[in-house]
Design a protein around this motif. Structure first.
Motif, PDB file in Angstrom:
ATOM      1  N   ILE A  31      32.690   5.246   9.604  1.00  0.00           N
ATOM      2  CA  ILE A  31      32.507   5.192   8.159  1.00  0.00           C
ATOM      3  C   ILE A  31      31.324   4.283   7.866  1.00  0.00           C
ATOM      4  O   ILE A  31      31.292   3.132   8.281  1.00  0.00           O
ATOM      5  N   GLU A  32      30.340   4.827   7.165  1.00  0.00           N
ATOM      6  CA  GLU A  32      29.138   4.071   6.838  1.00  0.00           C
ATOM      7  C   GLU A  32      29.079   3.695   5.364  1.00  0.00           C
ATOM      8  O   GLU A  32      28.285   2.849   4.977  1.00  0.00           O
ATOM      9  N   GLY A  33      29.909   4.331   4.574  1.00  0.00           N
ATOM     10  CA  GLY A  33      29.877   4.006   3.163  1.00  0.00           C
ATOM     11  C   GLY A  33      30.953   4.718   2.387  1.00  0.00           C
ATOM     12  O   GLY A  33      31.623   5.632   2.878  1.00  0.00           O
ATOM     13  N   ARG A  34      31.115   4.283   1.178  1.00  0.00           N
ATOM     14  CA  ARG A  34      32.112   4.842   0.275  1.00  0.00           C
ATOM     15  C   ARG A  34      31.451   5.003  -1.088  1.00  0.00           C
ATOM     16  O   ARG A  34      30.875   4.063  -1.619  1.00  0.00           O
ATOM     17  N   LEU A  35      31.497   6.208  -1.607  1.00  0.00           N
ATOM     18  CA  LEU A  35      30.996   6.478  -2.943  1.00  0.00           C
ATOM     19  C   LEU A  35      32.209   6.413  -3.869  1.00  0.00           C
ATOM     20  O   LEU A  35      33.034   7.330  -3.901  1.00  0.00           O
ATOM     21  N   ARG A  36      32.318   5.318  -4.585  1.00  0.00           N
ATOM     22  CA  ARG A  36      33.516   5.065  -5.386  1.00  0.00           C
ATOM     23  C   ARG A  36      33.653   6.048  -6.540  1.00  0.00           C
ATOM     24  O   ARG A  36      32.689   6.303  -7.258  1.00  0.00           O
ATOM     25  N   GLU A  37      34.861   6.578  -6.660  1.00  0.00           N
ATOM     26  CA  GLU A  37      35.218   7.509  -7.730  1.00  0.00           C
ATOM     27  C   GLU A  37      34.154   8.591  -7.920  1.00  0.00           C
ATOM     28  O   GLU A  37      33.773   8.936  -9.028  1.00  0.00           O
ATOM     29  N   HIS A  38      33.730   9.147  -6.819  1.00  0.00           N
ATOM     30  CA  HIS A  38      32.644  10.126  -6.787  1.00  0.00           C
ATOM     31  C   HIS A  38      33.104  11.539  -7.153  1.00  0.00           C
ATOM     32  O   HIS A  38      32.328  12.334  -7.685  1.00  0.00           O
ATOM     33  N   SER A  39      34.353  11.869  -6.849  1.00  0.00           N
ATOM     34  CA  SER A  39      34.850  13.223  -7.061  1.00  0.00           C
ATOM     35  C   SER A  39      36.087  13.208  -7.956  1.00  0.00           C
ATOM     36  O   SER A  39      36.852  12.250  -7.960  1.00  0.00           O
ATOM     37  N   TYR A  40      36.280  14.290  -8.664  1.00  0.00           N
ATOM     38  CA  TYR A  40      37.427  14.437  -9.553  1.00  0.00           C
ATOM     39  C   TYR A  40      38.318  15.532  -8.977  1.00  0.00           C
ATOM     40  O   TYR A  40      37.944  16.712  -8.967  1.00  0.00           O
ATOM     41  N   ILE A  41      39.483  15.135  -8.464  1.00  0.00           N
ATOM     42  CA  ILE A  41      40.374  16.065  -7.786  1.00  0.00           C
ATOM     43  C   ILE A  41      41.800  15.803  -8.255  1.00  0.00           C
ATOM     44  O   ILE A  41      42.261  14.661  -8.270  1.00  0.00           O
ATOM     45  N   ASP A  42      42.487  16.858  -8.611  1.00  0.00           N
ATOM     46  CA  ASP A  42      43.884  16.766  -9.067  1.00  0.00           C
ATOM     47  C   ASP A  42      44.062  15.778 -10.211  1.00  0.00           C
ATOM     48  O   ASP A  42      45.004  14.978 -10.244  1.00  0.00           O
ATOM     49  N   GLY A  43      43.141  15.776 -11.140  1.00  0.00           N
ATOM     50  CA  GLY A  43      43.280  14.958 -12.329  1.00  0.00           C
ATOM     51  C   GLY A  43      42.962  13.489 -12.165  1.00  0.00           C
ATOM     52  O   GLY A  43      43.265  12.689 -13.052  1.00  0.00           O
ATOM     53  N   GLN A  44      42.348  13.124 -11.042  1.00  0.00           N
ATOM     54  CA  GLN A  44      41.976  11.717 -10.862  1.00  0.00           C
ATOM     55  C   GLN A  44      40.668  11.608 -10.087  1.00  0.00           C
ATOM     56  O   GLN A  44      40.294  12.517  -9.354  1.00  0.00           O
ATOM     57  N   TYR A  45      40.007  10.496 -10.265  1.00  0.00           N
ATOM     58  CA  TYR A  45      38.770  10.241  -9.534  1.00  0.00           C
ATOM     59  C   TYR A  45      39.113   9.658  -8.175  1.00  0.00           C
ATOM     60  O   TYR A  45      39.985   8.793  -8.052  1.00  0.00           O
ATOM     61  N   VAL A  46      38.441  10.166  -7.142  1.00  0.00           N
ATOM     62  CA  VAL A  46      38.667   9.709  -5.769  1.00  0.00           C
ATOM     63  C   VAL A  46      37.335   9.354  -5.126  1.00  0.00           C
ATOM     64  O   VAL A  46      36.278   9.854  -5.531  1.00  0.00           O
ATOM     65  N   ASP A  47      37.400   8.506  -4.120  1.00  0.00           N
ATOM     66  CA  ASP A  47      36.200   8.103  -3.390  1.00  0.00           C
ATOM     67  C   ASP A  47      35.767   9.199  -2.422  1.00  0.00           C
ATOM     68  O   ASP A  47      36.603   9.940  -1.896  1.00  0.00           O
ATOM     69  N   ASN A  48      34.481   9.274  -2.183  1.00  0.00           N
ATOM     70  CA  ASN A  48      33.950  10.081  -1.088  1.00  0.00           C
ATOM     71  C   ASN A  48      33.586   9.128   0.039  1.00  0.00           C
ATOM     72  O   ASN A  48      33.085   8.027  -0.205  1.00  0.00           O
ATOM     73  N   ILE A  49      33.830   9.574   1.247  1.00  0.00           N
ATOM     74  CA  ILE A  49      33.583   8.774   2.436  1.00  0.00           C
ATOM     75  C   ILE A  49      32.374   9.364   3.162  1.00  0.00           C
ATOM     76  O   ILE A  49      32.350  10.555   3.462  1.00  0.00           O
ATOM     77  N   VAL A  50      31.370   8.535   3.430  1.00  0.00           N
ATOM     78  CA  VAL A  50      30.183   8.951   4.172  1.00  0.00           C
ATOM     79  C   VAL A  50      30.346   8.456   5.600  1.00  0.00           C
ATOM     80  O   VAL A  50      30.609   7.273   5.840  1.00  0.00           O
ATOM     81  N   MET A  51      30.196   9.377   6.561  1.00  0.00           N
ATOM     82  CA  MET A  51      30.369   9.031   7.970  1.00  0.00           C
ATOM     83  C   MET A  51      29.141   9.475   8.751  1.00  0.00           C
ATOM     84  O   MET A  51      28.501  10.470   8.399  1.00  0.00           O
ATOM     85  N   GLY A  52      28.822   8.745   9.804  1.00  0.00           N
ATOM     86  CA  GLY A  52      27.656   9.075  10.618  1.00  0.00           C
ATOM     87  C   GLY A  52      27.931   8.911  12.096  1.00  0.00           C
ATOM     88  O   GLY A  52      28.864   8.205  12.501  1.00  0.00           O
ATOM     89  N   LEU A  53      27.105   9.567  12.890  1.00  0.00           N
ATOM     90  CA  LEU A  53      27.216   9.520  14.347  1.00  0.00           C
ATOM     91  C   LEU A  53      25.818   9.601  14.936  1.00  0.00           C
ATOM     92  O   LEU A  53      25.035  10.487  14.583  1.00  0.00           O
ATOM     93  N   LEU A  54      25.512   8.671  15.829  1.00  0.00           N
ATOM     94  CA  LEU A  54      24.229   8.670  16.529  1.00  0.00           C
ATOM     95  C   LEU A  54      24.384   9.330  17.892  1.00  0.00           C
ATOM     96  O   LEU A  54      25.446   9.245  18.523  1.00  0.00           O
ATOM     97  N   LYS A  55      23.311   9.939  18.349  1.00  0.00           N
ATOM     98  CA  LYS A  55      23.327  10.666  19.620  1.00  0.00           C
ATOM     99  C   LYS A  55      23.794   9.780  20.764  1.00  0.00           C
ATOM    100  O   LYS A  55      24.653  10.184  21.551  1.00  0.00           O
ATOM    101  N   GLU A  56      23.263   8.565  20.873  1.00  0.00           N
ATOM    102  CA  GLU A  56      23.624   7.693  22.002  1.00  0.00           C
ATOM    103  C   GLU A  56      25.107   7.346  21.985  1.00  0.00           C
ATOM    104  O   GLU A  56      25.748   7.274  23.032  1.00  0.00           O
ATOM    105  N   ASP A  57      25.690   7.161  20.795  1.00  0.00           N
ATOM    106  CA  ASP A  57      27.116   6.851  20.700  1.00  0.00           C
ATOM    107  C   ASP A  57      27.959   8.055  21.120  1.00  0.00           C
ATOM    108  O   ASP A  57      28.966   7.909  21.805  1.00  0.00           O
ATOM    109  N   PHE A  58      27.540   9.252  20.710  1.00  0.00           N
ATOM    110  CA  PHE A  58      28.277  10.443  21.078  1.00  0.00           C
ATOM    111  C   PHE A  58      28.204  10.693  22.581  1.00  0.00           C
ATOM    112  O   PHE A  58      29.210  11.017  23.202  1.00  0.00           O
TER     113      PHE A  58
END
Length: 187
Positions: free
Chosen positions: A154-181
């Motif tokens: 997890i590299e970041g969180r976009l707070r209350e970015h999406s509206y789902i089921d009548g409420q605002y929820v965070d989006n989670i940004v995730m990343g992966l580098l070649k060397e780690d994989f």
């Protein structure tokens, strides 16, 4: 064909898109895959998907985007979902990935993780990219666990970015580098 331990990533056929009709019109499946874009993603007629196949698959420029059908490996292969890379940046050598297991019988059993690892291996080794990222909404813990199994952090969180089921929820940004994989893949 791109293969994992359990899956094969195949070119998308028109029959695959037709099969997605039931997945996209199942509210639970569509909500997990589309998040706040549910109203655009679900409740679509079969003709819409057939037209989308012509536009999204037949005219696809693989330098910018690649979309595959996920099939189980074995004597009786079964189509269980879709996976893609998109937003390829050849200068920064990165892309965004997305995955959806539409067939609920295959949820929570590692099929998605295996498909994601196979695609990541392909973009790192064949396309020589060095970073992969994705975004999901916070209400999809199964997806977050699957991504972490593949080495994403997890590299970041976009707070209350999406509206789902009548409420605002965070989006989670995730990343992966070649060397780690590659280190995870070897171990």
């Amino acid at each position: 064909m791109i293969t994992g331990e359990k899956v094969e990533l195949r070119p998308v056929s028109l029959d695959d898109y037709r099969r997605a009709y039931s997945w996209r019109n199942d509210e639970e499946t569509a909500k997990l895959e589309a998040g706040s874009a549910l109203f655009l993603f679900s409740h679509v007629p079969l003709e819409y998907l057939e037209d989308a196949y012509r536009k999204e698959i037949l005219e696809l420029d693989k330098r910018e985007k690649g979309r595959f059908s996920i099939y189980t490996r074995g004597e009786q292969p079964e189509h269980i979902g879709f996976i893609e890379y998109r937003d390829v940046n050849i200068v920064s050598r990165r892309c965004t990935v997305g995955i959806g297991i539409g067939n609920k019988d295959f949820w929570g059993q590692g099929w998605g993780s295996d498909a994601l690892k196979a695609l990541i291996r392909y973009v790192f080794q064949t396309m020589n990219l060095r970073r992969v990222q994705l975004e999901t909404w916070g209400g999809n813990p199964r997806a977050i666990r699957a991504y972490e199994k593949c080495g994403f952090v997890i590299e970041g969180r976009l707070r209350e970015h999406s509206y789902i089921d009548g409420q605002y929820v965070d989006n989670i940004v995730m990343g992966l580098l070649k060397e780690d994989f590659l280190n995870l893949d070897r171990g």
